[in-house]
Write an enzyme that holds these catalytic residues in place. Structure first.
Site, mmCIF file in Angstrom:
data_model
loop_
_atom_site.group_PDB
_atom_site.id
_atom_site.type_symbol
_atom_site.label_atom_id
_atom_site.label_comp_id
_atom_site.label_asym_id
_atom_site.label_seq_id
_atom_site.Cartn_x
_atom_site.Cartn_y
_atom_site.Cartn_z
ATOM 1 C CE1 TYR A 275 65.247 53.243 -43.500
ATOM 2 C CE2 TYR A 275 63.472 55.033 -45.231
ATOM 3 C CZ TYR A 275 64.895 53.983 -44.647
ATOM 4 O OH TYR A 275 65.137 53.428 -46.180
ATOM 5 C CD GLU B 112 60.341 57.957 -46.659
ATOM 6 O OE1 GLU B 112 59.510 57.923 -47.621
ATOM 7 O OE2 GLU B 112 59.126 58.484 -45.379
ATOM 8 C CB SER C 45 66.837 56.088 -48.353
ATOM 9 O OG SER C 45 64.838 56.135 -49.118
HETATM 10 P P1 NAP Z 1 65.247 45.241 -45.948
HETATM 11 O O1 NAP Z 1 64.941 43.916 -46.863
HETATM 12 O O2 NAP Z 1 64.784 45.131 -45.097
HETATM 13 O O3 NAP Z 1 66.633 44.608 -45.466
HETATM 14 C C1 NAP Z 1 67.473 44.990 -44.328
HETATM 15 C C2 NAP Z 1 68.049 44.088 -43.831
HETATM 16 O O4 NAP Z 1 68.874 44.693 -42.774
HETATM 17 C C3 NAP Z 1 67.598 42.867 -43.301
HETATM 18 O O5 NAP Z 1 68.674 41.386 -43.529
HETATM 19 C C4 NAP Z 1 67.825 43.144 -41.762
HETATM 20 O O6 NAP Z 1 67.968 42.015 -40.877
HETATM 21 C C5 NAP Z 1 69.132 43.232 -41.852
HETATM 22 N N1 NAP Z 1 69.218 45.045 -40.289
HETATM 23 C C6 NAP Z 1 67.766 45.322 -39.491
HETATM 24 N N2 NAP Z 1 69.232 45.721 -38.707
HETATM 25 C C7 NAP Z 1 70.237 45.304 -38.193
HETATM 26 C C8 NAP Z 1 71.042 45.453 -37.169
HETATM 27 N N3 NAP Z 1 71.048 46.864 -36.424
HETATM 28 N N4 NAP Z 1 72.110 44.705 -37.756
HETATM 29 C C9 NAP Z 1 72.754 44.237 -39.090
HETATM 30 N N5 NAP Z 1 70.964 44.419 -39.868
HETATM 31 C C10 NAP Z 1 70.554 44.867 -39.654
HETATM 32 O O7 NAP Z 1 65.770 46.375 -46.685
HETATM 33 P P2 NAP Z 1 66.335 46.236 -47.910
HETATM 34 O O8 NAP Z 1 64.787 46.610 -49.278
HETATM 35 O O9 NAP Z 1 67.231 45.159 -48.956
HETATM 36 O O10 NAP Z 1 67.160 47.582 -48.651
HETATM 37 C C11 NAP Z 1 68.451 47.789 -47.904
HETATM 38 C C12 NAP Z 1 68.725 48.955 -47.504
HETATM 39 O O11 NAP Z 1 68.966 49.219 -48.562
HETATM 40 C C13 NAP Z 1 68.059 49.727 -46.846
HETATM 41 O O12 NAP Z 1 69.417 50.053 -45.244
HETATM 42 C C14 NAP Z 1 67.283 50.251 -47.132
HETATM 43 O O13 NAP Z 1 66.511 51.626 -46.145
HETATM 44 C C15 NAP Z 1 67.467 51.107 -48.413
HETATM 45 N N6 NAP Z 1 67.377 50.961 -49.397
HETATM 46 C C16 NAP Z 1 65.069 50.765 -49.345
HETATM 47 C C17 NAP Z 1 64.972 51.055 -50.624
HETATM 48 C C18 NAP Z 1 63.920 50.379 -50.927
HETATM 49 O O14 NAP Z 1 63.150 50.893 -51.473
HETATM 50 N N7 NAP Z 1 64.091 48.877 -50.772
HETATM 51 C C19 NAP Z 1 65.551 51.966 -50.752
HETATM 52 C C20 NAP Z 1 65.876 52.750 -50.786
HETATM 53 C C21 NAP Z 1 67.201 52.904 -48.997
HETATM 54 P P3 NAP Z 1 66.596 40.814 -39.672
HETATM 55 O O15 NAP Z 1 65.892 39.903 -41.732
HETATM 56 O O16 NAP Z 1 67.215 40.305 -39.359
HETATM 57 O O17 NAP Z 1 65.850 42.172 -39.830
HETATM 58 N N1 GDD Z 2 53.826 49.242 -46.446
HETATM 59 C C1 GDD Z 2 52.307 49.737 -47.428
HETATM 60 N N2 GDD Z 2 51.587 49.027 -46.576
HETATM 61 N N3 GDD Z 2 52.468 51.640 -47.427
HETATM 62 C C2 GDD Z 2 51.404 51.493 -47.896
HETATM 63 C C3 GDD Z 2 49.563 50.648 -47.671
HETATM 64 C C4 GDD Z 2 49.928 50.131 -46.790
HETATM 65 O O1 GDD Z 2 49.313 49.281 -46.287
HETATM 66 N N4 GDD Z 2 49.136 51.878 -48.804
HETATM 67 C C5 GDD Z 2 49.175 52.394 -48.389
HETATM 68 N N5 GDD Z 2 50.789 52.828 -48.834
HETATM 69 C C6 GDD Z 2 51.890 53.508 -49.099
HETATM 70 C C7 GDD Z 2 52.471 54.265 -48.097
HETATM 71 O O2 GDD Z 2 52.083 56.139 -47.339
HETATM 72 C C8 GDD Z 2 53.439 54.298 -49.422
HETATM 73 O O3 GDD Z 2 53.276 56.414 -49.383
HETATM 74 C C9 GDD Z 2 53.865 54.222 -50.505
HETATM 75 O O4 GDD Z 2 53.027 52.907 -49.769
HETATM 76 C C10 GDD Z 2 54.999 53.631 -50.460
HETATM 77 O O5 GDD Z 2 55.402 52.833 -49.093
HETATM 78 P P1 GDD Z 2 56.309 51.546 -48.776
HETATM 79 O O6 GDD Z 2 56.171 50.879 -49.931
HETATM 80 O O7 GDD Z 2 56.048 50.941 -47.414
HETATM 81 O O8 GDD Z 2 57.707 52.725 -49.028
HETATM 82 P P2 GDD Z 2 58.420 53.057 -48.691
HETATM 83 O O9 GDD Z 2 58.248 54.375 -49.980
HETATM 84 O O10 GDD Z 2 57.326 53.986 -47.420
HETATM 85 O O11 GDD Z 2 59.670 53.169 -47.762
HETATM 86 C C11 GDD Z 2 60.403 52.318 -49.771
HETATM 87 O O12 GDD Z 2 61.340 53.019 -50.630
HETATM 88 C C12 GDD Z 2 61.944 54.138 -49.319
HETATM 89 C C13 GDD Z 2 62.601 55.002 -50.352
HETATM 90 O O13 GDD Z 2 61.971 55.631 -50.549
HETATM 91 C C14 GDD Z 2 61.253 51.246 -48.266
HETATM 92 O O14 GDD Z 2 61.782 50.227 -49.113
HETATM 93 C C15 GDD Z 2 62.221 52.469 -47.488
HETATM 94 O O15 GDD Z 2 62.866 51.238 -46.998
HETATM 95 C C16 GDD Z 2 62.941 53.615 -48.819
HETATM 96 O O16 GDD Z 2 64.179 54.623 -48.083
#
Ligand code: NAP
Ligand code: GDD
Length: 321
Positions: free
Chosen positions: A151, A127, A125
């Site tokens: 995280y 992050e 990520s």
């Molecule tokens: P998501 O929608 O939150 O999906 C995460 C999945 O992991 C859910 O199906 C969850 O199941 C499952 N899970 C959680 N804990 C588990 C465990 N202990 N054992 C098995 N399964 C488990 O996240 P996503 O957006 O698809 O992201 C996929 C991956 O990419 C994650 O690793 C995330 O950290 C990473 N990532 C995401 C982003 C982004 O912007 N979306 C960016 C960079 C990296 P439940 O529904 O049961 O909770």
């Molecule tokens: N969730 C959330 N809720 N975020 C908020 C809010 C709120 O009410 N108000 C402001 N934000 C701001 C957060 O402080 C952050 O700066 C930004 O919106 C994005 O927040 P999220 O959408 O929660 O995503 P994230 O950047 O913290 O994390 C996501 O991206 C990562 C990759 O950079 C997640 O998908 C992580 O799993 C992923 O790794």
């Protein structure tokens, strides 16, 4: 027929990746966790389709991982499971670290013991970069990690242990360092989904205010569908390596909110208030990814820009609320 094994198959990325691999002719296998309401597990994807097989499993239960990998013998393993919410990682830091860091170690061990000839993809990520930005305003594969959340710290461990297993045990184990990516399937407590859903509720007279945290952070937002195509390219590169996946564009949460409300002919200033419960103990203020390495290695470019992504999410929520 190639076989893929996906953890987090019911999540945003897992569901799109499964559909993409099924279209390519794969047999897809994945794990879901036990949930007291089983219907909740298949809200993003219909598990009753040909060549899709779902089992109970958990990253914290190495026996389930090893047993399944031994039986399935997949060609490709995608470790997408995680506690993926950054703010919530401050509420449950130990659980987040167990799943995102030690859980990764568990699946790497199961992979090494059960099917070391397979290829492995780790969902790393942006992050992990935290406060670190190169002098030209981008983050890339060479940018140092300075994570700002439990995280992010756990994901740094997972990134490093994946590289370590690659080099130590000669495994085809790779990292995709993905910047934020969204879609209509994004959980509604992530900021894009939250803003779109609540703006649509306000438009329809179902709500009057939207409470947010910090509106001045910047994110590089892409579409999950584009990013799962990149995962498949990265895992299948001839040499195991790590790649950044990003759009190269960045927008503030305020700009995103202003755009969504304006698409609905509303002024966000009339409805948005700050609630400190959504602020983070430490914020990551700015993300903008340079995916030149990905683009020069593969024929990948995103099909969605920021506006197409947000428009699709608005249309989705307008349709279901
Ligand atoms: P998501 O929608 O939150 O999906 C995460 C999945 O992991 C859910 O199906 C969850 O199941 C499952 N899970 C959680 N804990 C588990 C465990 N202990 N054992 C098995 N399964 C488990 O996240 P996503 O957006 O698809 O992201 C996929 C991956 O990419 C994650 O690793 C995330 O950290 C990473 N990532 C995401 C982003 C982004 O912007 N979306 C960016 C960079 C990296 P439940 O529904 O049961 O909770
Ligand atoms: N969730 C959330 N809720 N975020 C908020 C809010 C709120 O009410 N108000 C402001 N934000 C701001 C957060 O402080 C952050 O700066 C930004 O919106 C994005 O927040 P999220 O959408 O929660 O995503 P994230 O950047 O913290 O994390 C996501 O991206 C990562 C990759 O950079 C997640 O998908 C992580 O799993 C992923 O790794």
């Amino acid at each position: 027929m190639k076989k893929a094994f996906i953890t987090g198959i019911g999540g945003q990325d897992g569901s799109y990746l499964s559909e993409y691999l099924l279209e390519l002719g794969y047999e897809v296998h994945g794990i879901i966790r036990r949930n007291s309401i089983p219907e909740h597990q298949s809200t993003r994807i219909d598990f009753n389709v040909k060549n899709l097989n779902v089992y109970y499993g958990d990253l914290l239960d190495i026996s389930s991982l090893e047993k399944l990998l031994k039986k399935i013998q997949p060609d490709e393993i995608y470790n997408l499971a995680a506690q993926s919410h950054v703010r919530i990682s401050f509420d449950i830091p130990q659980f987040t670290t167990q799943v995102n860091a030690l859980g990764t170690m568990n699946i790497l061990e199961a992979y090494r013991n059960a099917c070391p000839e397979a290829k492995y993809y780790q969902a790393s990520s942006s992050e992990m970069f935290g406060l670190s930005v190169d002098s030209d305003g981008f983050q890339r594969e060479t940018t140092r990690f300075m994570p700002t959340s439990p995280y992010g710290c756990a994901k740094v461990f997972a990134f490093n242990i994946t590289r370590n297993y690659r080099l130590a045990y000669n495994l085809h184990a790779v990292n995709g360092i993905l910047f934020n990516h969204e879609s209509p399937r994004r959980g509604s407590n992530f900021v894009t989904s939250k803003v779109v859903k609540e703006a649509v509720r306000i438009k329809k007279g179902l709500s009057k205010i939207l409470e947010l945290g910090n509106m001045d952070s910047f994110r590089d937002w892409g579409h999950s569908k584009d990013y799962v195509r990149a995962m498949h390219l990265i895992i299948n590169h001839s040499v195991p390596d790590d790649f950044v996946v990003a759009t190269g564009q960045t927008h503030s949460v305020r700009e995103m909110t202003e755009y969504v409300f304006s698409k609905l002919n509303l002024d966000y200033k009339d409805f948005v208030v700050q609630n400190p419960i959504y602020l983070r103990p430490e914020e990551l203020p700015y993300l903008r990814g340079d995916s030149s390495k990905l683009k020069s290695t593969f024929d990948w470019k995103p099909q969605y820009d920021f506006y197409a992504l947000m428009n699709e999410m608005i249309d989705f929520w307008m349709g279901i609320l």
